[in-house]
Design an enzyme around this catalytic site. Structure first.
Site, short mmCIF file in Angstrom:
data_model
loop_
_atom_site.label_atom_id
_atom_site.label_comp_id
_atom_site.label_asym_id
_atom_site.label_seq_id
_atom_site.Cartn_x
_atom_site.Cartn_y
_atom_site.Cartn_z
CE LYS A 1 16.12 15.23 91.64
NZ LYS A 1 15.84 14.60 90.36
CG HIS B 1 18.94 21.00 86.17
ND1 HIS B 1 19.02 20.81 84.83
CD2 HIS B 1 17.96 20.19 86.64
CE1 HIS B 1 18.11 19.91 84.49
NE2 HIS B 1 17.46 19.54 85.56
CG HIS C 1 14.32 22.82 85.10
ND1 HIS C 1 15.09 22.23 86.07
CD2 HIS C 1 13.43 21.90 84.69
CE1 HIS C 1 14.66 20.98 86.24
NE2 HIS C 1 13.67 20.76 85.43
N1 ARG Z 1 9.38 18.30 85.46
C1 ARG Z 1 9.79 17.81 84.17
C2 ARG Z 1 11.31 17.84 84.06
O1 ARG Z 1 11.98 18.48 84.83
C3 ARG Z 1 9.22 18.60 83.02
C4 ARG Z 1 7.72 18.72 82.97
C5 ARG Z 1 7.22 19.21 81.66
N2 ARG Z 1 5.79 19.46 81.61
C6 ARG Z 1 4.89 18.51 81.43
N3 ARG Z 1 3.61 18.84 81.46
N4 ARG Z 1 5.22 17.27 81.25
O2 ARG Z 1 11.86 17.21 83.16
#
Ligand code: ARG
Length: 555
Positions: free
Chosen positions: A120, A123, A126
């Site tokens: 993806k 966006h 992030h």
């Molecule tokens: N990939 C997840 C998202 O885009 C965030 C991950 C955050 N880090 C973690 N260790 N949970 O929402």
């Protein structure tokens, strides 16, 4: 020890016999540092505070770098000896590493940030994590910590079962290589369209997901390709943003290595979790005011299971002093559950884990075309900012060399600064026009202040004339020296409270004082003032660096 700290320590030592002072800034004309220690003593001993203050004045020895001490009502006021103080401050402040320290003593801080989902586009959701995380990363390194930047990629879940199925069914290697992320998004969308008519597709996806989980070579190889191509694409964005990672261990790692199974087993053994049936494992958390957390559902691990495994793995690998997660406050509950479960599992170090949360990011309606996609791509925001910066530069300085390069740095710096200059808990609205302006509380304003310093220094030449610090007397000079002196403390506080905006605000204040100073006083031909400018330039450079923003020589 930096001058400012040393100054306060000197004062504290002299006041030792009276108690521990708290410091504040006195009103104008009443010195530079004030303490209400007399007030505290008077209250305790039932005396008159003004008398106590006078008594202190009579008995106190003058601290080093202090010119005189006066009582004013209940206050004891210290006047800085600016000749000595500015000499010390400015000689420190022109050193390249000014503001850095060995406070961390090599202790390790793990920062989990950026963490987009593969296949993806990254966006804007992030963006804040990437920008805040990167600034913390730089600040902690600057303070002598060993810092590990972890990109906990979202590379696991049913969506990959869907993608694997879709690719096997309709995909082409050639198309994939051309524009991997957009192509995969397309396949994903197509899967859902077809699924609407053919609900049995869900089972196919689950099948592929199971194959992936069981490390079936075909599924795994294809998934690895999706992952690799996604990372390549992310790294292009990271490069533009000056962001680096030490680890790309994503969610899948913990499944493939059996660590999710391991943690579920542990939770059951320690009676932290219960089995609802063969395929469902739950941690009851109601008594802690939290929703129950599933570790296993339909035989599959969940997001939190992978986070548990990751935290335990990080402790083993890095023996961290702090383990921080720079993630939107939309995930607050998740992290409360996560830390609670770690505690229940008996990991004392759950206390060293911290959710560094931030508010939402949004754009004023209509400023950026979101096209038809549901998300605004991070890159689109960067491009739009750079384009606007280009226009501003074209208007302000059409003759500038390397305009494009500068616009890139100004545009991206503007985006970062807009994010970091606000309290991270608050939601931010990105107003691109305002952000790229050279005036106001913006990144370009700071970059421009640095450019002005640099141009003054170029004109002054490598003027190696001895600086005569006894010449310091103007209010604006003293104010600047004081501001410069505060820099190391500001960095320290901004980092340890995970609040880059404290540093951002400080830099705005510094740039503002610089501009007042420069308007009022002639710098050329005055070695002391040139030295002040040199220090301001260096603090701006280091400060901007810590926010992830590049200081420029020309713009
Ligand atoms: N990939 C997840 C998202 O885009 C965030 C991950 C955050 N880090 C973690 N260790 N949970 O929402």
């Amino acid at each position: 020890m930096y001058a400012y700290k040393e100054l306060l320590k000197n004062i504290e030592e002299k006041l030792n016999s009276f108690g521990k002072p708290e410091f504040s800034e006195p009103p104008e004309g009443m010195g530079d540092i004030s303490t209400n220690i007399a007030f505290t003593i008077a209250k305790k001993e039932g005396k008159n505070p003004a008398e106590v203050a006078r008594g202190i004045i009579e008995r106190i020895e003058k601290p080093v770098m202090i010119e005189k001490v006066e009582a004013s009502g209940p206050y004891v006021n210290f006047f800085i000896d600016y000749e000595k103080f500015s000499e010390k401050v400015l000689s420190e402040a022109v050193r390249e590493d000014y503001g850095s320290s060995n406070y961390g003593g090599g202790k390790t801080i793990v920062i989990d940030y950026s963490h987009p989902n593969i296949a993806k586009p990254m966006h804007v959701g992030h963006m804040r994590s990437t920008v805040i995380g990167n600034s913390l990363y730089r600040m902690f390194k600057f303070l002598g910590f060993g810092v590990i930047g972890v990109n906990h990629l979202g590379d696991f879940g049913l969506q990959f079962g869907k993608l694997l199925y879709a690719f096997k069914e309709w995909g082409s290697e050639e198309e994939l290589e051309k524009n991997p992320i957009d192509y995969l998004v397309g396949l994903y969308v197509r899967f859902h369209e077809v699924e609407e008519q053919n609900p049995e597709l869900k089972e196919k996806a689950e099948e592929w997901q199971k194959r992936l989980e069981n490390r079936d070579p075909e599924a795994k190889a294809l998934w690895e390709k999706f992952r690799e191509l996604s990372i390549q694409k992310f790294e292009k964005v990271y490069k533009r943003m000056g962001v680096v990672f030490d680890s790309y261990k994503g969610e899948a790692y913990y499944v493939f290595n059996g660590l999710t199974k391991e943690v579920i087993k542990q939770a059951l053994e320690k009676k932290v979790a219960v089995k609802e049936d063969e395929e469902t494992v739950v941690v009851p958390l109601e008594e802690y005011g939290l929703p129950n957390a599933r570790l296993l559902e339909n035989g599959r691990s969940l997001y939190i299971t992978r986070d548990l495994a990751a935290a335990i793995d990080r402790k083993k690998e890095y023996d961290f002093y702090k383990n921080i997660y720079v993630v939107s406050n939309a995930q607050s509950l998740h992290f409360q559950q996560l830390f609670k479960i770690l505690e229940l599992l008996g990991y004392e170090w759950f206390k060293d884990c911290e959710h560094v949360k931030f508010g939402l990011f949004s754009l004023p309606e209509g400023r950026i075309s979101t096209r038809k996609g549901r998300f605004v791509k991070l890159e689109e925001v960067l491009d739009a900012a750079v384009e606007k910066a280009q226009r501003v530069i074209e208007e302000k300085n059409p003759g500038l060399e390397k305009k494009e390069e500068v616009a890139e740095k100004v545009g991206i710096g503007a985006v970062k600064f807009a994010d970091l200059s606000q309290n991270r808990i608050k939601d931010v609205v990105f107003d691109l026009d305002r952000m790229v302006s050279f005036e106001g509380d913006t990144g370009p304003y700071l970059q421009y202040a640095h450019v002005r310093c640099k141009s003054i220094l170029r004109k002054a030449g490598e003027q190696k004339t001895e600086v005569d610090y006894s010449l310091i007397r103007e209010k604006e000079e003293k104010q600047l020296v004081m501001k410069i002196a505060e820099f190391p403390e500001v960095v320290f506080k901004a980092a340890t409270s995970y609040e880059p905006h404290q540093l951002a605000q400080y830099l705005l204040e510094l740039a503002h004082l610089f501009s007042v100073f420069y308007e009022k006083h002639k710098v050329m031909g005055n070695a002391l003032r040139v030295q002040i400018v040199r220090a301001v330039a260096n603090v701006l450079k280091n400060g901007l660096y810590l926010l992830g923003i590049e200081a420029l020589d020309e713009m």
